[in-house]
Design a protein around this motif. Sequence first.
Motif, PDB file in Angstrom:
ATOM      1  N   THR A  15      -2.907   2.255   3.892  1.00 30.79           N
ATOM      2  CA  THR A  15      -2.592   1.581   5.160  1.00 30.79           C
ATOM      3  C   THR A  15      -3.070   0.122   5.167  1.00 30.79           C
ATOM      4  OG1 THR A  15      -4.670   2.256   6.215  1.00 30.79           O
ATOM      5  CG2 THR A  15      -2.790   3.765   6.390  1.00 30.79           C
ATOM      6  N   LYS A  16      -3.706  -0.289   4.080  1.00 29.37           N
ATOM      7  CA  LYS A  16      -4.209  -1.667   3.992  1.00 29.37           C
ATOM      8  C   LYS A  16      -3.150  -2.594   3.418  1.00 29.37           C
ATOM      9  CE  LYS A  16      -9.085  -0.354   3.393  1.00 29.37           C
ATOM     10  NZ  LYS A  16      -9.538  -0.953   4.661  1.00 29.37           N
ATOM     11  N   ARG A  17      -3.351  -3.883   3.652  1.00 30.96           N
ATOM     12  CA  ARG A  17      -2.543  -4.923   3.021  1.00 30.96           C
ATOM     13  C   ARG A  17      -3.359  -5.518   1.874  1.00 30.96           C
ATOM     14  NH1 ARG A  17      -1.030  -4.729   8.319  1.00 30.96           N
ATOM     15  NH2 ARG A  17       1.242  -4.732   8.668  1.00 30.96           N
ATOM     16  N   PRO A  18      -2.692  -6.110   0.891  1.00 33.56           N
ATOM     17  CA  PRO A  18      -3.411  -6.495  -0.337  1.00 33.56           C
ATOM     18  C   PRO A  18      -4.572  -7.453  -0.113  1.00 33.56           C
ATOM     19  CG  PRO A  18      -1.181  -7.413  -0.285  1.00 33.56           C
ATOM     20  CD  PRO A  18      -1.247  -6.381   0.775  1.00 33.56           C
ATOM     21  N   GLU A  19      -4.462  -8.373   0.845  1.00 32.57           N
ATOM     22  CA  GLU A  19      -5.550  -9.339   1.037  1.00 32.57           C
ATOM     23  C   GLU A  19      -6.821  -8.705   1.589  1.00 32.57           C
ATOM     24  OE1 GLU A  19      -3.020  -9.685   4.822  1.00 32.57           O
ATOM     25  OE2 GLU A  19      -2.682  -9.454   2.660  1.00 32.57           O
ATOM     26  N   GLN A  20      -6.736  -7.440   1.993  1.00 31.96           N
ATOM     27  CA  GLN A  20      -7.911  -6.738   2.515  1.00 31.96           C
ATOM     28  C   GLN A  20      -8.726  -6.052   1.420  1.00 31.96           C
ATOM     29  OE1 GLN A  20      -5.299  -4.491   5.437  1.00 31.96           O
ATOM     30  NE2 GLN A  20      -7.042  -4.911   6.788  1.00 31.96           N
ATOM     31  N   LEU A  21      -8.189  -5.992   0.203  1.00 27.45           N
ATOM     32  CA  LEU A  21      -8.837  -5.228  -0.866  1.00 27.45           C
ATOM     33  C   LEU A  21      -9.773  -6.087  -1.706  1.00 27.45           C
ATOM     34  CD1 LEU A  21      -6.704  -3.104  -0.085  1.00 27.45           C
ATOM     35  CD2 LEU A  21      -6.346  -2.696  -2.527  1.00 27.45           C
ATOM     36  N   SER A  22     -10.962  -5.567  -1.969  1.00 29.36           N
ATOM     37  CA  SER A  22     -11.880  -6.181  -2.921  1.00 29.36           C
ATOM     38  C   SER A  22     -11.419  -5.844  -4.336  1.00 29.36           C
ATOM     39  CB  SER A  22     -13.297  -5.662  -2.704  1.00 29.36           C
ATOM     40  OG  SER A  22     -13.345  -4.268  -3.008  1.00 29.36           O
ATOM     41  N   ILE A  23     -12.030  -6.471  -5.319  1.00 28.33           N
ATOM     42  CA  ILE A  23     -11.668  -6.175  -6.707  1.00 28.33           C
ATOM     43  C   ILE A  23     -11.978  -4.723  -7.077  1.00 28.33           C
ATOM     44  CG2 ILE A  23     -12.208  -6.727  -9.122  1.00 28.33           C
ATOM     45  CD1 ILE A  23     -12.385  -9.693  -8.121  1.00 28.33           C
ATOM     46  N   PRO A  24     -13.136  -4.166  -6.698  1.00 31.96           N
ATOM     47  CA  PRO A  24     -13.356  -2.736  -6.970  1.00 31.96           C
ATOM     48  C   PRO A  24     -12.289  -1.847  -6.338  1.00 31.96           C
ATOM     49  CG  PRO A  24     -15.441  -3.784  -6.455  1.00 31.96           C
ATOM     50  CD  PRO A  24     -14.373  -4.800  -6.171  1.00 31.96           C
ATOM     51  N   GLN A  25     -11.792  -2.212  -5.169  1.00 32.40           N
ATOM     52  CA  GLN A  25     -10.734  -1.415  -4.539  1.00 32.40           C
ATOM     53  C   GLN A  25      -9.422  -1.548  -5.289  1.00 32.40           C
ATOM     54  OE1 GLN A  25     -11.397  -3.099  -0.529  1.00 32.40           O
ATOM     55  NE2 GLN A  25     -11.636  -0.986   0.211  1.00 32.40           N
ATOM     56  N   PHE A  26      -9.159  -2.724  -5.873  1.00 35.37           N
ATOM     57  CA  PHE A  26      -7.960  -2.866  -6.711  1.00 35.37           C
ATOM     58  C   PHE A  26      -8.090  -2.013  -7.975  1.00 35.37           C
ATOM     59  CE2 PHE A  26      -6.594  -6.708  -4.355  1.00 35.37           C
ATOM     60  CZ  PHE A  26      -5.240  -6.412  -4.254  1.00 35.37           C
ATOM     61  N   VAL A  27      -9.299  -1.906  -8.510  1.00 34.35           N
ATOM     62  CA  VAL A  27      -9.526  -1.021  -9.660  1.00 34.35           C
ATOM     63  C   VAL A  27      -9.261   0.428  -9.250  1.00 34.35           C
ATOM     64  CG1 VAL A  27     -11.288  -0.111 -11.219  1.00 34.35           C
ATOM     65  CG2 VAL A  27     -11.171  -2.577 -10.786  1.00 34.35           C
ATOM     66  N   GLU A  28      -9.782   0.820  -8.094  1.00 35.63           N
ATOM     67  CA  GLU A  28      -9.534   2.180  -7.583  1.00 35.63           C
ATOM     68  C   GLU A  28      -8.041   2.435  -7.397  1.00 35.63           C
ATOM     69  OE1 GLU A  28     -10.098   4.598  -3.355  1.00 35.63           O
ATOM     70  OE2 GLU A  28     -11.229   2.760  -3.684  1.00 35.63           O
ATOM     71  N   LEU A  29      -7.348   1.445  -6.828  1.00 35.47           N
ATOM     72  CA  LEU A  29      -5.905   1.578  -6.610  1.00 35.47           C
ATOM     73  C   LEU A  29      -5.161   1.724  -7.925  1.00 35.47           C
ATOM     74  CD1 LEU A  29      -3.630   1.514  -4.461  1.00 35.47           C
ATOM     75  CD2 LEU A  29      -3.547  -0.964  -4.788  1.00 35.47           C
ATOM     76  N   THR A  30      -5.557   0.934  -8.919  1.00 35.43           N
ATOM     77  CA  THR A  30      -4.912   0.993 -10.243  1.00 35.43           C
ATOM     78  C   THR A  30      -5.078   2.375 -10.855  1.00 35.43           C
ATOM     79  OG1 THR A  30      -5.322  -1.366 -10.593  1.00 35.43           O
ATOM     80  CG2 THR A  30      -4.855  -0.024 -12.543  1.00 35.43           C
ATOM     81  N   ASN A  31      -6.259   2.949 -10.732  1.00 32.24           N
ATOM     82  CA  ASN A  31      -6.480   4.290 -11.279  1.00 32.24           C
ATOM     83  C   ASN A  31      -5.676   5.358 -10.529  1.00 32.24           C
ATOM     84  OD1 ASN A  31      -8.209   3.622 -13.418  1.00 32.24           O
ATOM     85  ND2 ASN A  31      -9.986   3.523 -12.054  1.00 32.24           N
ATOM     86  N   LEU A  32      -5.489   5.159  -9.233  1.00 31.12           N
ATOM     87  CA  LEU A  32      -4.643   6.089  -8.464  1.00 31.12           C
ATOM     88  C   LEU A  32      -3.202   6.015  -8.956  1.00 31.12           C
ATOM     89  CD1 LEU A  32      -5.930   5.513  -4.798  1.00 31.12           C
ATOM     90  CD2 LEU A  32      -6.230   7.575  -6.200  1.00 31.12           C
ATOM     91  N   VAL A  33      -2.722   4.788  -9.184  1.00 28.95           N
ATOM     92  CA  VAL A  33      -1.355   4.618  -9.680  1.00 28.95           C
ATOM     93  C   VAL A  33      -1.223   5.225 -11.077  1.00 28.95           C
ATOM     94  CG1 VAL A  33       0.369   2.916 -10.392  1.00 28.95           C
ATOM     95  CG2 VAL A  33      -0.897   2.580  -8.251  1.00 28.95           C
ATOM     96  N   ALA A  34      -2.210   4.971 -11.929  1.00 30.18           N
ATOM     97  CA  ALA A  34      -2.162   5.505 -13.293  1.00 30.18           C
ATOM     98  C   ALA A  34      -2.084   7.025 -13.304  1.00 30.18           C
ATOM     99  CB  ALA A  34      -3.403   5.048 -14.071  1.00 30.18           C
ATOM    100  N   GLY A  35      -2.693   7.647 -12.292  1.00 32.48           N
ATOM    101  CA  GLY A  35      -2.690   9.109 -12.249  1.00 32.48           C
ATOM    102  C   GLY A  35      -1.362   9.738 -11.924  1.00 32.48           C
ATOM    103  N   VAL A  36      -0.422   8.947 -11.432  1.00 37.13           N
ATOM    104  CA  VAL A  36       0.880   9.523 -11.058  1.00 37.13           C
ATOM    105  C   VAL A  36       2.043   8.893 -11.836  1.00 37.13           C
ATOM    106  CG1 VAL A  36       0.172  10.195  -8.753  1.00 37.13           C
ATOM    107  CG2 VAL A  36       1.071   7.901  -9.100  1.00 37.13           C
ATOM    108  N   LEU A  37       1.750   7.892 -12.656  1.00 38.32           N
ATOM    109  CA  LEU A  37       2.833   7.288 -13.457  1.00 38.32           C
ATOM    110  C   LEU A  37       3.269   8.215 -14.585  1.00 38.32           C
ATOM    111  CD1 LEU A  37       1.892   3.509 -13.832  1.00 38.32           C
ATOM    112  CD2 LEU A  37       3.868   4.475 -12.655  1.00 38.32           C
TER     113      LEU A  37
END
Length: 262
Positions: A240-262
């Motif tokens: 529910t967040k927009r990209p400018e709200q994410l810290s770098i650790p949250q972008f890492v978390e997001l990347t791992n979430l995406v990797a888990g379903v690709l």
Amino acid sequence: MKSVRPKKNLGQHFLTDLNIARRIADTVDACPAIPILEIGPGMGVLTQFLVTKEREVKAVEIDAESVAYLHEAWPQLRHNIIGEDFLRMDLRGVFGGKPFVLTGNYPYDISSQIFFKMLDNKELIPCCTGMIQREVAQRMASEPGTKAYGILSVLIQAWYNVEYLFTVNEDVFNPPPKVKSAVIRMTRNDVTDLGCDEALFKRVVKAVFNQRRKMLRVSLRQLFPQRMPGADFFARDIMTKRPEQLSIPQFVELTNLVAGVL
């Protein structure tokens, strides 16, 4: 000695204020004892102060007229002036595989490309300093939650600590640019592994910021052209967040979430 004509197609705006040139040169002191590579020396206004640093200095310049001028003005650097396009160079060969400081008065129209190349060679470049368009410098140094925070902010700050040092006005250049400039310094942080797939991290960051006004649950869909993840994937709070709200650790978390379903 005939001066070099600033060329619009190369984005040349020659700095004329020697005090500012000296201040820019001094930014490399944060990374002592390693060689210096200057991009776009022009007529050597910054070079003249870099060569006093008692370490090896090389300069890469694409403009043949500037190269000829530098050969005449700085005969001691004749073999250290590289007449090439920095963006096409193999940086591993510049100092025999040794780390170096990158600096310069960077052409505004390719500054982002220069910094992306820096990221591709981050193990060789522990420190990068220099002058760029103020707007770009503000983006690079911006924090989450700010309007300027974007692709460049995240990708650079993942690996470097960014300092916005000072602003430079238009009237100290020939010809004067239409925008203000800024001097920045980036020094490598302690990160050696992001904790996710680095190539996918870049894809995720670019994808969501290309639709920065949309929530992640919308902008991420472009990463799944073949098979869309289930509803549970998009139901997470982070979506529910927009990209400018994410810290770098949250972008890492997001990347791992995406990797888990690709």
